[in-house]
Design a protein around this motif. Sequence first.
Motif, PDB file in Angstrom:
ATOM      1  N   VAL A  17       0.810  -1.216   0.000  1.00 18.67           N
ATOM      2  CA  VAL A  17       0.000   0.000   0.000  1.00 18.67           C
ATOM      3  C   VAL A  17       0.842   1.263   0.000  1.00 18.67           C
ATOM      4  CG1 VAL A  17      -1.718   1.306   1.302  1.00 18.67           C
ATOM      5  CG2 VAL A  17      -1.955  -1.157   1.065  1.00 18.67           C
ATOM      6  N   THR A  18       1.943   1.295   0.723  1.00 17.93           N
ATOM      7  CA  THR A  18       2.751   2.513   0.827  1.00 17.93           C
ATOM      8  C   THR A  18       3.166   3.062  -0.528  1.00 17.93           C
ATOM      9  OG1 THR A  18       3.512   1.930   3.032  1.00 17.93           O
ATOM     10  CG2 THR A  18       4.820   3.528   1.825  1.00 17.93           C
ATOM     11  N   PRO A  19       3.699   2.242  -1.458  1.00 19.60           N
ATOM     12  CA  PRO A  19       4.064   2.813  -2.749  1.00 19.60           C
ATOM     13  C   PRO A  19       2.879   3.433  -3.493  1.00 19.60           C
ATOM     14  CG  PRO A  19       5.076   0.674  -2.497  1.00 19.60           C
ATOM     15  CD  PRO A  19       4.114   0.855  -1.347  1.00 19.60           C
ATOM     16  N   LEU A  20       1.689   2.945  -3.259  1.00 23.36           N
ATOM     17  CA  LEU A  20       0.513   3.483  -3.938  1.00 23.36           C
ATOM     18  C   LEU A  20       0.111   4.841  -3.391  1.00 23.36           C
ATOM     19  CD1 LEU A  20      -1.658   0.234  -4.139  1.00 23.36           C
ATOM     20  CD2 LEU A  20      -0.190   1.227  -5.908  1.00 23.36           C
ATOM     21  N   THR A  21       0.505   5.150  -2.154  1.00 22.64           N
ATOM     22  CA  THR A  21       0.104   6.410  -1.545  1.00 22.64           C
ATOM     23  C   THR A  21       1.108   7.528  -1.797  1.00 22.64           C
ATOM     24  OG1 THR A  21       1.146   5.871   0.565  1.00 22.64           O
ATOM     25  CG2 THR A  21      -1.161   5.226   0.286  1.00 22.64           C
ATOM     26  N   LEU A  22       2.240   7.217  -2.422  1.00 23.19           N
ATOM     27  CA  LEU A  22       3.235   8.241  -2.695  1.00 23.19           C
ATOM     28  C   LEU A  22       2.747   9.167  -3.803  1.00 23.19           C
ATOM     29  CD1 LEU A  22       6.509   6.137  -2.601  1.00 23.19           C
ATOM     30  CD2 LEU A  22       5.683   7.722  -0.872  1.00 23.19           C
ATOM     31  N   ASN A  23       3.154  10.410  -3.738  1.00 21.56           N
ATOM     32  CA  ASN A  23       2.800  11.406  -4.744  1.00 21.56           C
ATOM     33  C   ASN A  23       3.797  11.282  -5.903  1.00 21.56           C
ATOM     34  OD1 ASN A  23       2.528  13.743  -6.275  1.00 21.56           O
ATOM     35  ND2 ASN A  23       1.968  14.989  -4.518  1.00 21.56           N
ATOM     36  N   TRP A  24       3.414  10.547  -6.930  1.00 23.29           N
ATOM     37  CA  TRP A  24       4.339  10.248  -8.017  1.00 23.29           C
ATOM     38  C   TRP A  24       4.678  11.468  -8.850  1.00 23.29           C
ATOM     39  CZ3 TRP A  24       7.182   6.273  -7.414  1.00 23.29           C
ATOM     40  CH2 TRP A  24       6.707   5.212  -6.647  1.00 23.29           C
ATOM     41  N   LYS A  25       3.747  12.421  -9.008  1.00 22.97           N
ATOM     42  CA  LYS A  25       4.052  13.650  -9.749  1.00 22.97           C
ATOM     43  C   LYS A  25       5.173  14.397  -9.039  1.00 22.97           C
ATOM     44  CE  LYS A  25       2.253  18.078 -11.159  1.00 22.97           C
ATOM     45  NZ  LYS A  25       1.708  19.213 -10.473  1.00 22.97           N
ATOM     46  N   LEU A  26       5.056  14.520  -7.743  1.00 24.02           N
ATOM     47  CA  LEU A  26       6.068  15.195  -6.943  1.00 24.02           C
ATOM     48  C   LEU A  26       7.404  14.454  -7.034  1.00 24.02           C
ATOM     49  CD1 LEU A  26       5.484  16.731  -3.513  1.00 24.02           C
ATOM     50  CD2 LEU A  26       7.455  15.300  -3.855  1.00 24.02           C
ATOM     51  N   LEU A  27       7.356  13.141  -6.955  1.00 27.22           N
ATOM     52  CA  LEU A  27       8.590  12.353  -7.003  1.00 27.22           C
ATOM     53  C   LEU A  27       9.247  12.396  -8.377  1.00 27.22           C
ATOM     54  CD1 LEU A  27       7.611   9.306  -4.784  1.00 27.22           C
ATOM     55  CD2 LEU A  27       9.061  11.253  -4.185  1.00 27.22           C
ATOM     56  N   ASP A  28       8.454  12.522  -9.444  1.00 29.46           N
ATOM     57  CA  ASP A  28       9.029  12.657 -10.782  1.00 29.46           C
ATOM     58  C   ASP A  28       9.842  13.947 -10.885  1.00 29.46           C
ATOM     59  OD1 ASP A  28       8.062  10.277 -11.785  1.00 29.46           O
ATOM     60  OD2 ASP A  28       6.297  11.186 -12.730  1.00 29.46           O
ATOM     61  N   VAL A  29       9.283  15.042 -10.371  1.00 27.25           N
ATOM     62  CA  VAL A  29       9.994  16.329 -10.399  1.00 27.25           C
ATOM     63  C   VAL A  29      11.220  16.248  -9.488  1.00 27.25           C
ATOM     64  CG1 VAL A  29       9.817  18.798  -9.895  1.00 27.25           C
ATOM     65  CG2 VAL A  29       7.893  17.610 -10.957  1.00 27.25           C
ATOM     66  N   ALA A  30      11.077  15.626  -8.332  1.00 26.08           N
ATOM     67  CA  ALA A  30      12.207  15.463  -7.416  1.00 26.08           C
ATOM     68  C   ALA A  30      13.324  14.664  -8.080  1.00 26.08           C
ATOM     69  CB  ALA A  30      11.757  14.785  -6.125  1.00 26.08           C
ATOM     70  N   TYR A  31      12.952  13.651  -8.841  1.00 26.33           N
ATOM     71  CA  TYR A  31      13.950  12.833  -9.524  1.00 26.33           C
ATOM     72  C   TYR A  31      14.690  13.650 -10.580  1.00 26.33           C
ATOM     73  CZ  TYR A  31      16.170   8.761 -11.590  1.00 26.33           C
ATOM     74  OH  TYR A  31      17.099   7.862 -12.042  1.00 26.33           O
ATOM     75  N   GLU A  32      13.979  14.537 -11.272  1.00 25.16           N
ATOM     76  CA  GLU A  32      14.637  15.427 -12.238  1.00 25.16           C
ATOM     77  C   GLU A  32      15.660  16.303 -11.530  1.00 25.16           C
ATOM     78  OE1 GLU A  32      11.703  17.660 -14.389  1.00 25.16           O
ATOM     79  OE2 GLU A  32      10.666  15.853 -15.054  1.00 25.16           O
TER      80      GLU A  32
END
Length: 81
Positions: A17-32
């Motif tokens: 469940v934890t990976p599903l609750t992460l904000n992927w849009k935010l993490l994509d920008v963070a990864y950039e």
Amino acid sequence: MFDLMQAAVKPLINNTVTPLTLNWKLLDVAYELYLEAPQDSYPLISLKELSRKTGASMLECRNAIVEANRLGKFPNCSLES
């Protein structure tokens, strides 16, 4: 018996469940930002820049990166406010 079953099932649920609750849009920008940072021993991610780009609060940004780090993402990074 119930305690044993709960002890076995809880980690499975948390890992699913934890990976599903992460904000992927935010993490994509963070990864950039992570990839753009000088790749020293601890690449620096600016929470202020991440917040500006995503519209999330700096606290939300920090919490998302910390949670992703627990799952093995953003290894050896530093956060700057």
